[in-house]
Structures are given as structure tokens and as C-alpha cells.
Scaffold this active site. Sequence first.
Site, PDB file in Angstrom:
ATOM      1  N   CYS A   2       1.011   5.769   3.274  1.00 44.13           N
ATOM      2  CA  CYS A   2       0.327   4.759   2.270  1.00 44.13           C
ATOM      3  C   CYS A   2       1.530   3.824   2.129  1.00 44.13           C
ATOM      4  CB  CYS A   2       0.055   5.600   1.046  1.00 44.13           C
ATOM      5  SG  CYS A   2      -0.607   4.290  -0.453  1.00 44.13           S
ATOM      6  N   GLU A 105      -4.569  -0.349   4.591  1.00 45.89           N
ATOM      7  CA  GLU A 105      -4.090   0.059   5.724  1.00 45.89           C
ATOM      8  C   GLU A 105      -4.559  -1.112   6.868  1.00 45.89           C
ATOM      9  OE1 GLU A 105      -1.970   2.462   6.126  1.00 45.89           O
ATOM     10  OE2 GLU A 105      -2.703   3.846   4.561  1.00 45.89           O
TER      11      GLU A 105
END
Length: 226
Positions: A2, A105
Site C-alpha cells: 500500500c 494501486e
Amino acid sequence: MCGRYRLSRADKYAMEQFGVEVDPDFTPRYNIAPTQFVPVVRLDSDTAERILCQQKWGLIPFWAKDASIGARMINARSETVMEKPAFRDALRKRRCLVPEDGFYEWKTEGTAKQPYCFALEDESAFAFAGIWDQWRSPDGLQVESCSILTTSPNELVGDVHDRMPVILSREQHKLWLETEPERANQLLDLLVAFDAGKMKKYPVSKMVNNARNNSPECAVAMSAAG
């Protein structure tokens, strides 16, 4: 991993689930990046009450010689968190919630990387599982810093990336924050992929690629933006 997320809302409704007061100085953030200071919820060491504080994203272990190590510690892998010297003591004694309402992402599409935003279906705020530490610089400056736990992805995230942050349900917040150090091993059962059926994803502008960009346009679905 992340490596980018957003916290675009921190109103009373959004923050009451974390058991803390709304920060009157809160400014919406649409593109939070590593090494920046971020709001986290942790227990006060004296009162054991929940508090909202600012920590640097990228954990600096208390034993580190300098702060630069934090840039490599933005995430902690759930599968090995109890084995790594930088993380295992923090998991036992210093856990936190990292509030947010979406994370990003990137997926390789042809020769380019397309950013996607992942959020809950209703766009409400939720929490990453985090751990934190306090480091003292040679000149006496104290810095609190944190890492976000990651795990194998659910099917929604897995189409884009091979890791995802650990998302805790509201019912798990108390357990994550208040479990005694000697029972920390039991928390490993929480470090799994969140239910993909409760999430959504959508492509967003490549504005989010640059951490200097921090506007609502970073989080707008490309289809909605036209």
C-alpha cells in the site's frame, strides 16, 4: 503493498466509528504518500483512551540509528510481522488504526500504468491495521511513525496488484487496539483480505502519480469525469 491512499472526509459521522473527536484543523487529503505525516488512532499510554494523532508514514524502530530507515518501512507483511525485529514488538504493544476512505494501486496496461482507486461500496471511511513506534533523534526530537499491514489480495484487488492493505471492520477496532501484548498472536487471524463484495474499484486520473497533486480530481472515477 500500500503506497498511496486518501482521507477525503473526517466529519463527525466518519470519525465516530473510530471513537475520537473530529480534528478541527482537518483538511481533506486525496493523495497521501509515504513519509508524510498522517492521522492515526491509537491508545494513550497513560489513560488507555483512544486519541487521534499525527504520525510519519514509514515506521522508524526505536532502536534505529537514523530516521532514513522509515522510507523502507511503510508496509509490514502480515505473514512475517511477528518475525521481523522492526515490527514484532510494535505488533505486540503499539497498534493503531489508520483512517482512510480509499487507496490506490497501479495496473500495467500496455506500456503504461493505470491507477485505480479502491473504496467501500458506499464510499464511507474505514481503517487500515497499523503498528507504530516512537524514535528519538540524537538531538532529542521524538518522532512517532507507523506502518500499514498488508496481506494477500482479494479477487477485486488481485486483478491489479498482488498485495493489499489489511482493512479492519468496525467490530474489529477494539480488539486490534486493546488486545494485551501476551495475546497478540491471536490478532494474526485478523490479517486477511477484506470481503471483495463490500468494495469497488475504478480507474482514476494519472494526476495521482505525482504526490504533489492533492485535489479532488485525484480520486474522481475517469468514467464520471468524462
